[in-house]
Design a protein around this motif. Sequence first.
Motif, PDB file in Angstrom:
ATOM      1  N   VAL A  41       0.622  -1.328   0.049  1.00  7.90           N
ATOM      2  CA  VAL A  41       0.077   0.023  -0.009  1.00  7.90           C
ATOM      3  C   VAL A  41       1.128   1.042   0.049  1.00  7.90           C
ATOM      4  CG1 VAL A  41      -1.772   0.901   1.306  1.00  7.90           C
ATOM      5  CG2 VAL A  41      -2.062  -1.216   1.333  1.00  7.90           C
ATOM      6  N   GLY A  42       1.950   1.102   0.988  1.00 10.34           N
ATOM      7  CA  GLY A  42       2.722   2.210   0.726  1.00 10.34           C
ATOM      8  C   GLY A  42       3.504   2.345  -1.031  1.00 10.34           C
ATOM      9  N   ALA A  43       4.074   1.128  -1.118  1.00 11.34           N
ATOM     10  CA  ALA A  43       5.212   1.308  -2.157  1.00 11.34           C
ATOM     11  C   ALA A  43       3.751   2.188  -3.528  1.00 11.34           C
ATOM     12  CB  ALA A  43       5.475   0.064  -2.857  1.00 11.34           C
ATOM     13  N   PHE A  44       1.863   1.641  -3.741  1.00  9.58           N
ATOM     14  CA  PHE A  44       1.318   2.307  -4.458  1.00  9.58           C
ATOM     15  C   PHE A  44       0.882   3.633  -4.400  1.00  9.58           C
ATOM     16  CE2 PHE A  44       0.043  -1.850  -5.376  1.00  9.58           C
ATOM     17  CZ  PHE A  44       0.343  -1.837  -6.636  1.00  9.58           C
ATOM     18  N   HIS A  45       0.741   4.075  -2.783  1.00 12.18           N
ATOM     19  CA  HIS A  45       0.890   5.671  -2.080  1.00 12.18           C
ATOM     20  C   HIS A  45       2.068   6.299  -2.842  1.00 12.18           C
ATOM     21  CE1 HIS A  45      -0.357   9.317  -0.612  1.00 12.18           C
ATOM     22  NE2 HIS A  45       1.428   8.777   0.675  1.00 12.18           N
ATOM     23  N   LEU A  46       3.448   6.005  -2.790  1.00 15.29           N
ATOM     24  CA  LEU A  46       4.577   6.054  -3.961  1.00 15.29           C
ATOM     25  C   LEU A  46       4.809   6.477  -5.135  1.00 15.29           C
ATOM     26  CD1 LEU A  46       7.534   5.236  -1.482  1.00 15.29           C
ATOM     27  CD2 LEU A  46       6.496   7.275  -1.107  1.00 15.29           C
ATOM     28  N   LEU A  47       4.065   5.829  -5.686  1.00 15.31           N
ATOM     29  CA  LEU A  47       3.620   5.594  -7.511  1.00 15.31           C
ATOM     30  C   LEU A  47       3.265   6.794  -7.900  1.00 15.31           C
ATOM     31  CD1 LEU A  47       3.624   1.480  -8.189  1.00 15.31           C
ATOM     32  CD2 LEU A  47       5.613   3.371  -8.157  1.00 15.31           C
ATOM     33  N   ASN A  48       1.595   7.346  -6.984  1.00 16.45           N
ATOM     34  CA  ASN A  48       1.505   8.025  -7.239  1.00 16.45           C
ATOM     35  C   ASN A  48       0.948  10.247  -7.169  1.00 16.45           C
ATOM     36  OD1 ASN A  48      -1.347   6.892  -8.573  1.00 16.45           O
ATOM     37  ND2 ASN A  48      -1.705   6.642  -6.353  1.00 16.45           N
ATOM     38  N   LEU A  49       2.591   9.649  -6.188  1.00 14.81           N
ATOM     39  CA  LEU A  49       3.352  11.256  -6.703  1.00 14.81           C
ATOM     40  C   LEU A  49       3.935  11.827  -7.337  1.00 14.81           C
ATOM     41  CD1 LEU A  49       4.433  10.530  -2.180  1.00 14.81           C
ATOM     42  CD2 LEU A  49       2.885  11.739  -3.297  1.00 14.81           C
ATOM     43  N   TYR A  56      10.461   5.427  -8.889  1.00  9.18           N
ATOM     44  CA  TYR A  56      11.360   5.032  -7.954  1.00  9.18           C
ATOM     45  C   TYR A  56      11.384   4.174  -7.201  1.00  9.18           C
ATOM     46  CZ  TYR A  56      13.596   7.135 -12.532  1.00  9.18           C
ATOM     47  OH  TYR A  56      13.631   8.095 -13.749  1.00  9.18           O
ATOM     48  N   GLU A  57      11.730   4.615  -6.057  1.00  7.39           N
ATOM     49  CA  GLU A  57      11.536   3.381  -4.956  1.00  7.39           C
ATOM     50  C   GLU A  57      10.171   3.083  -4.616  1.00  7.39           C
ATOM     51  OE1 GLU A  57      11.202   7.002  -1.746  1.00  7.39           O
ATOM     52  OE2 GLU A  57      13.262   7.728  -1.802  1.00  7.39           O
ATOM     53  N   VAL A  61      10.683  -0.725  -4.220  1.00  7.61           N
ATOM     54  CA  VAL A  61      10.467  -1.119  -3.191  1.00  7.61           C
ATOM     55  C   VAL A  61       9.042  -2.834  -3.083  1.00  7.61           C
ATOM     56  CG1 VAL A  61       7.614  -1.389  -0.684  1.00  7.61           C
ATOM     57  CG2 VAL A  61       9.282   0.173  -1.019  1.00  7.61           C
ATOM     58  N   LEU A  62       8.340  -2.830  -4.788  1.00  5.36           N
ATOM     59  CA  LEU A  62       7.088  -3.701  -5.026  1.00  5.36           C
ATOM     60  C   LEU A  62       8.299  -4.693  -5.225  1.00  5.36           C
ATOM     61  CD1 LEU A  62       4.191  -1.806  -6.792  1.00  5.36           C
ATOM     62  CD2 LEU A  62       3.977  -3.177  -4.673  1.00  5.36           C
ATOM     63  N   LEU A  63       9.137  -4.573  -6.293  1.00  2.00           N
ATOM     64  CA  LEU A  63      10.234  -5.556  -6.835  1.00  2.00           C
ATOM     65  C   LEU A  63      10.563  -5.950  -5.571  1.00  2.00           C
ATOM     66  CD1 LEU A  63      11.889  -3.522  -9.709  1.00  2.00           C
ATOM     67  CD2 LEU A  63      10.473  -5.632  -8.967  1.00  2.00           C
ATOM     68  N   LEU A  64      10.968  -5.739  -4.306  1.00  2.00           N
ATOM     69  CA  LEU A  64      12.013  -5.934  -2.905  1.00  2.00           C
ATOM     70  C   LEU A  64      10.534  -6.964  -2.438  1.00  2.00           C
ATOM     71  CD1 LEU A  64      13.969  -2.969  -1.224  1.00  2.00           C
ATOM     72  CD2 LEU A  64      14.437  -5.556  -2.775  1.00  2.00           C
ATOM     73  N   LEU A  65       9.576  -6.667  -2.590  1.00  2.00           N
ATOM     74  CA  LEU A  65       8.358  -7.635  -2.167  1.00  2.00           C
ATOM     75  C   LEU A  65       7.640  -9.197  -2.419  1.00  2.00           C
ATOM     76  CD1 LEU A  65       5.482  -4.937  -1.291  1.00  2.00           C
ATOM     77  CD2 LEU A  65       6.388  -6.131   0.514  1.00  2.00           C
ATOM     78  N   VAL A  66       7.964  -8.996  -3.674  1.00  2.00           N
ATOM     79  CA  VAL A  66       8.457  -9.865  -5.147  1.00  2.00           C
ATOM     80  C   VAL A  66       9.199 -11.064  -4.509  1.00  2.00           C
ATOM     81  CG1 VAL A  66       8.282 -10.364  -7.253  1.00  2.00           C
ATOM     82  CG2 VAL A  66       6.574  -8.227  -6.571  1.00  2.00           C
ATOM     83  N   VAL A  67      10.179 -10.426  -4.480  1.00  2.00           N
ATOM     84  CA  VAL A  67      11.634 -11.251  -4.370  1.00  2.00           C
ATOM     85  C   VAL A  67      11.080 -11.931  -2.625  1.00  2.00           C
ATOM     86  CG1 VAL A  67      14.264 -11.544  -4.000  1.00  2.00           C
ATOM     87  CG2 VAL A  67      12.871 -10.588  -6.008  1.00  2.00           C
TER      88      VAL A  67
END
Length: 80
Positions: A41-49, A56-57, A61-67
Amino acid sequence: MKQRTLTNGSKAGKKGQAPVKTTLRILASLFLLTIGYESMVGAFHLLNLPSDRAVYEGTAVLLLLVVLLPLMLFRVWRSS
């Protein structure tokens, strides 16, 4: 008259309780999934900024979560 006891043939135990180890694994999995959800949820919030750095952040975060999340769950369920 003889009394008969019914057994269900499960490995859970005599009183039908789950083993402590399995219960702790389930709790650890729920904890990891909750942390992963909040991070997503925090990563998607960052994507909307509007800033490039935030995008990029959020992507990182999403890539780190996937791994990392599947690896941590695998480790919880494979530990002896």
